[in-house]
Design a protein around this motif. Structure first.
Motif, short mmCIF file in Angstrom:
data_model
loop_
_atom_site.label_atom_id
_atom_site.label_comp_id
_atom_site.label_asym_id
_atom_site.label_seq_id
_atom_site.Cartn_x
_atom_site.Cartn_y
_atom_site.Cartn_z
N PRO A 139 -8.44 -0.57 3.37
CA PRO A 139 -6.95 -0.16 3.26
C PRO A 139 -6.36 0.15 4.49
CG PRO A 139 -8.35 1.90 2.74
CD PRO A 139 -9.50 0.53 3.09
N ARG A 187 -3.49 11.06 6.21
CA ARG A 187 -3.03 11.35 7.54
C ARG A 187 -3.21 12.70 8.15
NH1 ARG A 187 -2.59 6.58 9.77
NH2 ARG A 187 -0.96 5.17 8.98
N SER A 212 -3.05 5.93 0.20
CA SER A 212 -4.00 5.42 -0.61
C SER A 212 -4.58 3.84 -0.29
CB SER A 212 -3.67 5.44 -1.87
OG SER A 212 -2.35 4.36 -2.14
N GLN A 269 0.92 -1.34 0.01
CA GLN A 269 -0.02 -0.04 0.08
C GLN A 269 0.70 1.27 -0.08
OE1 GLN A 269 -2.67 0.00 3.28
NE2 GLN A 269 -4.00 -1.58 2.23
N ASN A 270 0.42 2.29 -0.63
CA ASN A 270 1.01 3.60 -0.33
C ASN A 270 0.32 3.93 0.96
OD1 ASN A 270 2.33 4.13 -2.59
ND2 ASN A 270 0.35 4.61 -3.64
N ARG A 271 1.17 4.95 1.48
CA ARG A 271 0.60 5.29 2.95
C ARG A 271 -0.70 6.06 2.96
NH1 ARG A 271 4.17 7.05 7.60
NH2 ARG A 271 6.04 5.81 7.24
N ARG A 298 -4.14 1.54 5.86
CA ARG A 298 -3.79 2.77 6.37
C ARG A 298 -5.13 3.76 6.81
NH1 ARG A 298 0.47 1.91 3.15
NH2 ARG A 298 2.29 1.26 4.25
N GLY A 299 -6.20 3.25 6.43
CA GLY A 299 -7.57 4.08 6.32
C GLY A 299 -7.92 4.65 5.12
#
Ligand code: SF4
Lengths: 230, 201
Positions: B149, B156, A214, A210-212, B151-152
């Motif tokens: 996903p 951020r 997305s 994953q991208n941070r 990271r949400g």
């Protein structure tokens, strides 16, 4: 041979000599710089506010216990009330749900105050680059010293606290006003603005596909040139 | 391994509610039941004199991904008979709702809230179905679903902004922390007897 038989003039402290603090002939006063004395007093009586949220807190407790003994540095009193604390030690992961609590505790601490971010998680999110975790507490509160490690050994924490002491030693009274100014507008707000948080959470290739910011992307590194750190 | 007596009794009592059964991890008996009849079947398991599964150990859920149905898992333990049973209900992704069992075991209250929070399964008839682990103003969905996903869904920056706009007084109410307003744990008649000095023995 009794003590009373010694000649009176050879007794060590028979009568106070006509001198000062270090014995006969020395001055009865000391000169020093005011900011030196103030900083000396401050840096040797720092009271930590333990904000221990995870495994790092165990090492923080070890640092306070007898083997490592934070008390040697004037930090024997872990201040569980932020109102009486000088150094916030954030030891462990901070999830987003806890972020406003951390911010409020920081806001409740009176000036002068310092913050230590202990461990990889508090400093950067560590391995927990996930939906629930603050990616570094410096986005929430200002941090003076980062202690790396997972967890850092007590020596590491002590070294970080000694760096705070060094920092205090360098301060000048004339700067205190500007160094220690409270900004009422900053209360309960994140320290970093949106742009800074986004820059910190930029693409960072790893194995989680994953991208941070997305959703899922391809896992092959060559698919993702945007993941490379420029 | 022969089907356990519990499964045989269950099949006899509810011939059309038991979907299938299997034994996992050596001796863990698993029964799949019809999700529309979960409260009925679980109530029977709890009260039938031959079963008496009076301890609800856990309520959780599993998402296997790829559009497969979500499983709600009830882990039961019978204190009188010293037997474990795992009851599962398969919910299609299009209809994530099931009856609450808080009326049978009050332990289900927070467990069902957790499953609702992390998987988005609605427990019909739950007295207080709100998020329990994620912040109350969380709007990114249900994080343990496979399509979530890592990271949400928000950036951020947005996550940080939302985190700091939480109304902390809402969560950290002094009343809640001191246990006032919590349900009474000891039934009133028992607490009355223990209050009148029977603890001293
Ligand atoms: S840095 Fe390591 S030891 Fe410290 S809280 Fe994170 S995982 Fe735990």
């Amino acid at each position: 041979m009794g003590l009373s038989e010694q000649p009176a003039e050879r007794l060590p402290v028979a009568s106070s000599p006509p001198g000062g603090v270090l014995g006969a002939g020395t001055p009865t006063f000391l000169t020093t710089r005011l900011d030196f004395v103030v900083n000396w007093a401050r840096r040797n009586s720092l009271w930590p506010m333990p904000f221990g949220t995870a495994c790092c807190a165990i090492e923080m407790m070890a640092a306070a216990a007898s083997n490592f003994d934070l008390a040697r540095f004037g930090m024997e009193r872990m201040s569980f009330s932020p109102r009486q604390a000088d150094v916030l030690i954030c030891a462990g992961r901070v999830p987003y749900k806890l972020a406003p609590v951390l911010r409020r505790i920081w806001d409740q601490m009176p000036q002068p105050k310092w913050a230590v971010s202990m461990g990889a998680c508090a400093s950067s999110g560590g391995v927990f680059d996930v939906y629930s975790m603050v990616q570094g507490i410096d986005t929430i509160i200002p941090v003076d010293v980062y202690v790396p490690g997972c967890p850092p050994r007590p020596e590491g924490l002590i070294y970080g606290l000694m760096m705070i002491q060094e920092k205090i030693r360098e301060e000048r009274l004339s700067e205190h006003g500007t160094l220690r100014a409270e900004d009422p507008a900053a209360v309960a707000r994140a320290r970093a603005d949106a742009e800074e948080v986004l820059a910190l959470s930029g693409p960072f290739g790893n194995s989680t596909r994953q991208n941070r910011v997305s959703g899922p992307t391809g896992s092959d590194a060559s698919d993702r040139p945007d993941d490379r750190i420029p | 391994m022969p089907a356990s007596t519990t499964v045989e009794a269950l099949r006899a009592a509810f011939p059309d509610a038991v979907v299938r059964d299997l034994v996992q991890s050596g001796d863990q008996q698993v029964v799949y039941i019809d999700p529309s009849r979960n409260a009925e079947v679980l109530d029977w398991l709890r009260t039938d004199p031959g079963e008496r599964f009076n301890l609800l150990v856990d309520v959780t859920a599993v998402d296997y991904g790829d559009g497969r149905p979500l499983e709600v898992v009830y882990q039961l333990w019978s204190i009188p008979h010293r037997r474990a049973l795992r009851v599962k209900c398969e919910l299609p992704l299009s209809r994530l709702a099931i009856a609450s069992v808080t009326a049978l075991w009050s332990a289900a209250n927070w467990l069902e809230r957790e499953v609702y929070d992390l998987f988005g399964i609605e427990f019909r008839g739950h007295p207080d179905l709100r998020r329990i682990l994620m912040p109350e103003n969380y709007a990114e969905g249900h994080p343990l679903r496979k399509d979530f996903p890592l990271r949400g869904r928000f950036s951020r920056a947005e996550q940080t902004r939302r985190a700091l706009s939480q109304d902390m007084e809402q969560y950290y109410m002094p009343d809640e922390m001191e246990g006032r307003g919590a349900p009474q744990l000891v039934p009133a008649d028992e607490s009355a007897t223990s209050g009148s000095g029977s603890q001293g023995r």
